[in-house]
Design a protein around this motif. Structure first.
Motif, PDB file in Angstrom:
ATOM      1  N   ARG A 155      -0.531   0.422  -0.649  1.00  0.00           N
ATOM      2  CA  ARG A 155      -0.247  -0.646   0.622  1.00  0.00           C
ATOM      3  C   ARG A 155       1.181  -0.880   0.620  1.00  0.00           C
ATOM      4  N   LEU A 156       1.809  -1.318  -0.604  1.00  0.00           N
ATOM      5  CA  LEU A 156       3.078  -2.067  -0.496  1.00  0.00           C
ATOM      6  C   LEU A 156       4.045  -1.019  -0.155  1.00  0.00           C
ATOM      7  N   VAL A 157       3.784   0.102  -0.986  1.00  0.00           N
ATOM      8  CA  VAL A 157       4.758   1.258  -0.912  1.00  0.00           C
ATOM      9  C   VAL A 157       4.838   1.950   0.574  1.00  0.00           C
ATOM     10  N   PHE A 158       3.568   1.997   1.191  1.00  0.00           N
ATOM     11  CA  PHE A 158       3.218   2.508   2.611  1.00  0.00           C
ATOM     12  C   PHE A 158       4.233   1.700   3.183  1.00  0.00           C
ATOM     13  N   GLN A 159       4.044   0.311   3.252  1.00  0.00           N
ATOM     14  CA  GLN A 159       4.722  -0.472   4.335  1.00  0.00           C
ATOM     15  C   GLN A 159       6.201  -0.394   4.159  1.00  0.00           C
ATOM     16  N   ILE A 166      10.859   6.857   9.216  1.00  0.00           N
ATOM     17  CA  ILE A 166      11.116   7.121  10.623  1.00  0.00           C
ATOM     18  C   ILE A 166      12.713   7.282  10.717  1.00  0.00           C
ATOM     19  N   ASP A 167      13.409   6.618   9.861  1.00  0.00           N
ATOM     20  CA  ASP A 167      14.865   7.090   9.876  1.00  0.00           C
ATOM     21  C   ASP A 167      15.435   8.122   9.114  1.00  0.00           C
ATOM     22  N   ASP A 168      14.395   8.990   8.852  1.00  0.00           N
ATOM     23  CA  ASP A 168      14.799  10.299   7.859  1.00  0.00           C
ATOM     24  C   ASP A 168      15.531  11.138   8.907  1.00  0.00           C
ATOM     25  N   ASN A 169      16.757  11.389   8.590  1.00  0.00           N
ATOM     26  CA  ASN A 169      17.782  12.121   9.783  1.00  0.00           C
ATOM     27  C   ASN A 169      17.343  13.640   9.414  1.00  0.00           C
ATOM     28  N   LEU A 170      16.830  14.111   8.310  1.00  0.00           N
ATOM     29  CA  LEU A 170      16.427  15.370   8.048  1.00  0.00           C
ATOM     30  C   LEU A 170      15.287  16.007   8.954  1.00  0.00           C
ATOM     31  N   ASN A 171      14.618  14.843   9.246  1.00  0.00           N
ATOM     32  CA  ASN A 171      13.301  15.382  10.472  1.00  0.00           C
ATOM     33  C   ASN A 171      13.702  14.720  11.800  1.00  0.00           C
ATOM     34  N   HIS A 172      14.988  14.273  11.835  1.00  0.00           N
ATOM     35  CA  HIS A 172      15.572  13.729  13.238  1.00  0.00           C
ATOM     36  C   HIS A 172      14.800  12.366  13.636  1.00  0.00           C
ATOM     37  N   GLY A 173      14.716  11.738  12.302  1.00  0.00           N
ATOM     38  CA  GLY A 173      14.051  10.428  12.533  1.00  0.00           C
ATOM     39  C   GLY A 173      12.832  10.012  13.374  1.00  0.00           C
ATOM     40  N   PHE A 174      11.677  11.225  13.391  1.00  0.00           N
ATOM     41  CA  PHE A 174      11.013  11.054  14.337  1.00  0.00           C
ATOM     42  C   PHE A 174       9.766  10.802  13.596  1.00  0.00           C
ATOM     43  N   ALA A 175       8.871   9.855  14.077  1.00  0.00           N
ATOM     44  CA  ALA A 175       7.328   9.687  13.769  1.00  0.00           C
ATOM     45  C   ALA A 175       6.774   9.262  15.119  1.00  0.00           C
ATOM     46  N   PHE A 213      -2.517  16.798   6.037  1.00  0.00           N
ATOM     47  CA  PHE A 213      -1.342  16.116   6.447  1.00  0.00           C
ATOM     48  C   PHE A 213      -0.285  16.366   5.486  1.00  0.00           C
ATOM     49  N   HIS A 214      -0.139  17.356   4.813  1.00  0.00           N
ATOM     50  CA  HIS A 214       1.140  17.628   3.620  1.00  0.00           C
ATOM     51  C   HIS A 214       2.246  17.491   4.346  1.00  0.00           C
ATOM     52  N   ASN A 215       2.538  17.510   5.884  1.00  0.00           N
ATOM     53  CA  ASN A 215       3.767  17.733   6.339  1.00  0.00           C
ATOM     54  C   ASN A 215       3.686  16.124   7.216  1.00  0.00           C
ATOM     55  N   ALA A 216       2.796  15.420   6.934  1.00  0.00           N
ATOM     56  CA  ALA A 216       3.104  14.014   7.702  1.00  0.00           C
ATOM     57  C   ALA A 216       4.250  13.233   7.031  1.00  0.00           C
ATOM     58  N   GLY A 217       4.531  12.354   7.435  1.00  0.00           N
ATOM     59  CA  GLY A 217       5.635  11.465   6.859  1.00  0.00           C
ATOM     60  C   GLY A 217       5.117  10.567   5.620  1.00  0.00           C
ATOM     61  N   LEU A 218       3.944  10.193   5.873  1.00  0.00           N
ATOM     62  CA  LEU A 218       3.307   9.747   4.490  1.00  0.00           C
ATOM     63  C   LEU A 218       1.574   9.658   4.558  1.00  0.00           C
ATOM     64  N   GLY A 224      -9.916  -0.359  -0.672  1.00  0.00           N
ATOM     65  CA  GLY A 224     -11.306  -0.163  -0.224  1.00  0.00           C
ATOM     66  C   GLY A 224     -11.336   1.238   0.170  1.00  0.00           C
ATOM     67  N   ASP A 225     -12.129   1.309   1.273  1.00  0.00           N
ATOM     68  CA  ASP A 225     -12.186   2.579   2.120  1.00  0.00           C
ATOM     69  C   ASP A 225     -11.183   2.840   3.187  1.00  0.00           C
ATOM     70  N   GLU A 226     -10.009   2.170   3.427  1.00  0.00           N
ATOM     71  CA  GLU A 226      -9.143   2.424   4.321  1.00  0.00           C
ATOM     72  C   GLU A 226      -7.883   3.090   3.696  1.00  0.00           C
ATOM     73  N   PHE A 227      -7.344   4.316   4.495  1.00  0.00           N
ATOM     74  CA  PHE A 227      -6.358   5.199   4.440  1.00  0.00           C
ATOM     75  C   PHE A 227      -5.511   4.928   5.744  1.00  0.00           C
ATOM     76  N   ALA A 228      -4.299   5.430   5.581  1.00  0.00           N
ATOM     77  CA  ALA A 228      -3.314   5.256   6.615  1.00  0.00           C
ATOM     78  C   ALA A 228      -2.435   6.595   6.564  1.00  0.00           C
ATOM     79  N   ILE A 229      -1.925   6.895   7.681  1.00  0.00           N
ATOM     80  CA  ILE A 229      -1.098   8.009   7.888  1.00  0.00           C
ATOM     81  C   ILE A 229      -0.013   7.726   8.856  1.00  0.00           C
ATOM     82  N   ILE A 230       1.372   8.103   8.704  1.00  0.00           N
ATOM     83  CA  ILE A 230       2.318   8.331   9.567  1.00  0.00           C
ATOM     84  C   ILE A 230       2.466   9.761   9.710  1.00  0.00           C
ATOM     85  N   LEU A 231       2.195   9.834  11.087  1.00  0.00           N
ATOM     86  CA  LEU A 231       2.316  11.414  11.847  1.00  0.00           C
ATOM     87  C   LEU A 231       3.789  11.487  12.169  1.00  0.00           C
ATOM     88  N   ARG A 232       4.136  12.634  12.074  1.00  0.00           N
ATOM     89  CA  ARG A 232       5.518  13.181  12.610  1.00  0.00           C
ATOM     90  C   ARG A 232       5.272  13.941  13.784  1.00  0.00           C
TER      91      ARG A 232
END
Length: 315
Positions: A155-159, A166-175, A213-218, A224-232
């Protein structure tokens, strides 16, 4: 004490003193080097040959040695080298190399200048194998940044990495969306089959998400049983909903553990990030939480999107 040690060493025969110094350098995995700038002629001690795994019978051509540096380290090394030649000031940096046999190693490189008539005539220094130190540091970093059960970001690293993604210039900063996933019937699984079965389920879910989601941002496990994804991508809400419906179907496939067929489902809530990316992650988490609550209230295996327009979109 040092003066006494130097005095004692000075009293040794030259061959013994050289042997002792060589033994100490080899034990520390350190070698010395020199480069004459006019001819680019390299001179190495045995320790440097060992670090690079370079055959002692091969000619030392700088172009061949430079090719053994990993790309980013090569750029950093060349910049540091040019600065030492220009200014005469010593530099030390850590670099990553690929040995003559293809093994990756980390090396601490020191570069010093020897000046003649106001210009740098040669550079010299030491090279030390620090691979084991870097491996320890990397292992500690992974332990601090990853969920120990699934290997996903915690969680800490995800946040913390949200802004980085989202600031990743290589991927045009898009999420495009922050996605929260909560497993259905997970408590029932733990109560019925025990925590070992629950852990196996969490690891299987993590693996499925990682592959899907290997191409997702994160991708992370929040606890617990909760997961999170940042979609590009995708970016269109309808397409995001479609992808997440496919995710529900994928996570609902049964898994087999110790001869048991185990079935769980997943509820998914997502907040659309939109552009420009000025909103804080806390705000997005709040919206995704609302969407997740709506998905669970609507029944199992549901997807809800919370969009900028301020209402949930069921899928």
């Amino acid at each position: 004490m040092r003066d006494e040690a130097d005095h004692a060493a000075a009293g040794l025969p030259d061959d013994v003193r050289v042997r002792l110094y060589d033994q100490a350098l080899n034990a520390a995995r350190v070698g010395a080097w020199e480069c004459e700038l006019e001819t680019e002629r390299l001179t190495w001690t045995p320790g440097v040959y060992d670090i690079f795994g370079y055959p002692t019978g091969n000619p030392l051509r700088r172009a061949n040695i430079v090719d053994l540096y990993i790309d980013e380290s090569r750029r950093n090394m060349e910049l540091a080298r040019a600065e030492v030649i220009r200014s005469g000031r010593a530099v030390t940096l850590d670099t990553e190399i690929r040995t003559w046999r293809g093994e990756r190693r980390w090396m601490r490189l020191s570069i010093n200048a020897m000046r003649e008539d106001g210009r740098t005539a040669r550079i010299f220094g030491s090279k030390q194998d620090i691979t084991s130190d870097r491996q320890i540091i990397e292992r500690l970093r992974r332990q601090a940044e990853t969920d120990p059960l699934t290997g996903l970001a915690n969680r800490l690293v995800f946040q913390a990495r949200y802004r980085e993604v989202i600031d990743d210039n290589l991927n045009h900063g898009f999420a495009s969306a922050l996605v929260l996933i909560d497993l259905d019937r997970f408590k029932e699984l733990n109560d019925t089959h025990g925590h070992s079965a629950g852990d196996a389920c969490l690891c299987e879910v993590a693996g499925r998400l990682r592959r899907a989601f290997h191409n997702a941002g994160l991708v992370g496990r929040l606890g617990g049983d909760e997961f999170a994804i940042i979609l590009r991508s995708p970016t269109d809400p309808a397409r995001i909903a479609h992808v997440l419906q496919q995710t529900v179907a994928m996570l609902s496939r049964p898994l087999f553990w110790n001869g048991l067929r185990i079935e769980v489902g997943a509820s998914i809530g997502a907040a659309l990030i939109g552009r420009p990316h000025r909103r804080r992650i806390a705000e997005l988490f709040a919206e995704a939480d609302i969407a997740l609550y709506d998905a669970k209230a609507a029944g199992r295996n549901k997807v809800h999107l919370f969009g900028d327009e301020g209402h949930s979109r069921a899928a």
